[in-house]
Design a protein around this motif. Structure first.
Motif, mmCIF file in Angstrom:
data_model
loop_
_atom_site.group_PDB
_atom_site.id
_atom_site.type_symbol
_atom_site.label_atom_id
_atom_site.label_comp_id
_atom_site.label_asym_id
_atom_site.label_seq_id
_atom_site.Cartn_x
_atom_site.Cartn_y
_atom_site.Cartn_z
ATOM 1 N N VAL A 128 0.858 -1.181 0.000
ATOM 2 C CA VAL A 128 0.000 0.000 0.000
ATOM 3 C C VAL A 128 0.897 1.235 0.000
ATOM 4 N N CYS A 129 0.805 2.039 -1.055
ATOM 5 C CA CYS A 129 1.658 3.213 -1.190
ATOM 6 C C CYS A 129 0.833 4.495 -1.095
ATOM 7 N N VAL A 130 1.367 5.463 -0.365
ATOM 8 C CA VAL A 130 0.732 6.766 -0.185
ATOM 9 C C VAL A 130 1.696 7.818 -0.733
ATOM 10 N N THR A 131 1.221 8.632 -1.671
ATOM 11 C CA THR A 131 2.053 9.665 -2.274
ATOM 12 C C THR A 131 1.429 11.029 -2.025
ATOM 13 N N ASN A 132 2.244 11.955 -1.540
ATOM 14 C CA ASN A 132 1.793 13.325 -1.319
ATOM 15 C C ASN A 132 1.938 14.092 -2.627
ATOM 16 N N VAL A 133 0.802 14.403 -3.263
ATOM 17 C CA VAL A 133 0.846 15.144 -4.523
ATOM 18 C C VAL A 133 0.406 16.590 -4.321
ATOM 19 N N GLY A 134 0.383 17.022 -3.066
ATOM 20 C CA GLY A 134 0.018 18.400 -2.755
ATOM 21 C C GLY A 134 1.233 19.276 -2.562
ATOM 22 N N GLY A 135 1.018 20.418 -1.921
ATOM 23 C CA GLY A 135 2.089 21.398 -1.785
ATOM 24 C C GLY A 135 2.626 21.554 -0.385
ATOM 25 N N GLN A 136 2.180 20.743 0.551
ATOM 26 C CA GLN A 136 2.690 20.835 1.923
ATOM 27 C C GLN A 136 2.757 19.452 2.543
ATOM 28 N N ALA A 137 3.469 19.349 3.668
ATOM 29 C CA ALA A 137 3.698 18.053 4.304
ATOM 30 C C ALA A 137 2.503 17.628 5.141
ATOM 31 N N VAL A 138 2.414 16.325 5.372
ATOM 32 C CA VAL A 138 1.420 15.746 6.270
ATOM 33 C C VAL A 138 2.072 14.545 6.947
ATOM 34 N N ALA A 139 1.722 14.316 8.204
ATOM 35 C CA ALA A 139 2.286 13.189 8.953
ATOM 36 C C ALA A 139 1.381 11.971 8.841
ATOM 37 N N LEU A 140 1.991 10.800 8.646
ATOM 38 C CA LEU A 140 1.264 9.535 8.650
ATOM 39 C C LEU A 140 1.502 8.856 9.991
ATOM 40 N N GLY A 141 0.418 8.368 10.597
ATOM 41 C CA GLY A 141 0.510 7.796 11.935
ATOM 42 C C GLY A 141 0.622 6.287 11.951
ATOM 43 N N GLY A 142 1.108 5.780 13.064
ATOM 44 C CA GLY A 142 1.261 4.346 13.271
ATOM 45 C C GLY A 142 2.076 4.115 14.515
ATOM 46 N N THR A 143 3.066 3.243 14.407
ATOM 47 C CA THR A 143 3.954 2.977 15.527
ATOM 48 C C THR A 143 5.396 2.922 15.045
ATOM 49 N N LEU A 144 6.299 3.446 15.865
ATOM 50 C CA LEU A 144 7.732 3.373 15.561
ATOM 51 C C LEU A 144 8.348 2.082 16.067
ATOM 52 N N GLU A 145 7.560 1.319 16.800
ATOM 53 C CA GLU A 145 8.049 0.051 17.340
ATOM 54 C C GLU A 145 8.204 -0.964 16.217
ATOM 55 N N SER A 146 9.295 -1.725 16.250
ATOM 56 C CA SER A 146 9.525 -2.755 15.250
ATOM 57 C C SER A 146 8.764 -4.004 15.649
ATOM 58 N N ARG A 147 7.868 -4.461 14.770
ATOM 59 C CA ARG A 147 7.051 -5.638 15.049
ATOM 60 C C ARG A 147 7.227 -6.644 13.925
ATOM 61 N N PRO A 148 7.787 -7.807 14.227
ATOM 62 C CA PRO A 148 8.017 -8.799 13.163
ATOM 63 C C PRO A 148 6.738 -9.237 12.471
ATOM 64 N N GLU A 149 5.586 -9.208 13.186
ATOM 65 C CA GLU A 149 4.353 -9.680 12.569
ATOM 66 C C GLU A 149 3.785 -8.683 11.567
ATOM 67 N N ASN A 150 4.271 -7.454 11.586
ATOM 68 C CA ASN A 150 3.794 -6.453 10.636
ATOM 69 C C ASN A 150 4.716 -6.393 9.425
ATOM 70 N N SER A 151 4.276 -5.670 8.403
ATOM 71 C CA SER A 151 5.048 -5.581 7.178
ATOM 72 C C SER A 151 6.104 -4.493 7.267
ATOM 73 N N ASP A 152 6.909 -4.371 6.208
ATOM 74 C CA ASP A 152 7.987 -3.394 6.182
ATOM 75 C C ASP A 152 7.495 -2.073 5.603
ATOM 76 N N LEU A 153 8.104 -0.978 6.052
ATOM 77 C CA LEU A 153 7.747 0.355 5.587
ATOM 78 C C LEU A 153 8.948 0.971 4.893
ATOM 79 N N THR A 154 8.697 1.543 3.713
ATOM 80 C CA THR A 154 9.739 2.249 2.981
ATOM 81 C C THR A 154 9.221 3.628 2.590
#
Length: 237
Positions: A128-154
């Motif tokens: 699932v990819c999210v691209t900012n095509v606007g003119g200012q920044a926005v923060a995406l929420g979640g967790t900074l904790e590393s969890r093996p059961e979850n997928s990788d983020l790039t």
């Protein structure tokens, strides 16, 4: 007296069953599944033209809309483009946009935003990819904790790089369904954790017994109490 008590209990049992069925029909659910990540903190600050991809998400049920946790920092948020890719082949399975203008905070669950991407089937892995095509920044929420059961983020603009943490993603059904319609699937999932001789049919039998036997036992108890109350009167002194 006994027949009257039994009739009252029988009618009451029917009313309870009908009320339960109606409640299950009226309880509409739109959530198909989540990736199990709570939107507790900022994971990626998505600057203009920046792309963030949550990799290898397991699709547990068909969905058509993706819900994101974002923080626009008290300003109208930018236009976001959502892309769903098949994990193995990279083929595009769906896509859509989240309109600009939302004002959101990570500490307000009701502020989560959604984008329609088209129907995506279950039993596959996706990115699932999210691209900012606007003119200012926005923060995406979640967790900074590393969890093996979850997928990788790039994240990246041209060349993606690994980012610690995981985004909070919710996947919504193509159309809401009642809790009653979900009951067979729930029973099938419950049957996965059973001895070999037990199947989904077992839970249906138990539910039927519960709906029939319990009212009968209640009627018997009521009539027994009524019989005790109408016993012979004690002799006069």
């Amino acid at each position: 007296m006994r027949s009257r008590a039994g009739a009252v209990v029988g009618v009451g049992a029917v009313v309870i069953v009908v009320a339960a069925v109606v409640a299950l029909l009226l309880d509409q659910r739109e959530l198909a599944f989540t990736n199990g990540v709570a939107p507790g903190e900022e994971v990626v600050r998505l600057k203009p033209q920046l792309n963030a991809c949550q990799r290898n998400v397991q699709v547990l049920a068909p969905f058509a809309t993706i819900r994101l946790a974002t923080d626009s920092h008290h300003r109208p948020g930018p236009l976001l483009r959502l892309t769903v890719l098949e994990r193995r082949s990279g083929r595009v399975l769906g896509g859509g946009t989240v309109p600009a203008g939302y004002v959101t905070r990570l500490d307000a669950p009701q502020d989560q935003i959604s984008g329609f991407v088209g129907r995506v089937k279950a039993k596959r892995a996706i990115d699932v990819c999210v691209t900012n095509v606007g003119g200012q920044a926005v923060a995406l929420g979640g967790t900074l904790e590393s969890r093996p059961e979850n997928s990788d983020l790039t994240a990246g603009i041209r060349r993606a790089r690994p980012v610690p943490g995981n985004l909070a993603l919710s996947f919504l059904k193509p159309k809401p369904s009642s809790l009653l319609a979900e009951l067979p699937a729930a029973l099938r999932r419950a049957a996965l954790f059973h001895p070999s001789f037990v199947g989904a049919w077992t839970f249906w039998v138990l539910a039927a017994l519960l709906a029939v036997v319990v009212p009968l036992l209640l009627a018997r108890a009521v009539t027994a109490v009524g019989d005790e109350g109408t016993g012979p009167a004690p002799p006069d002194a």
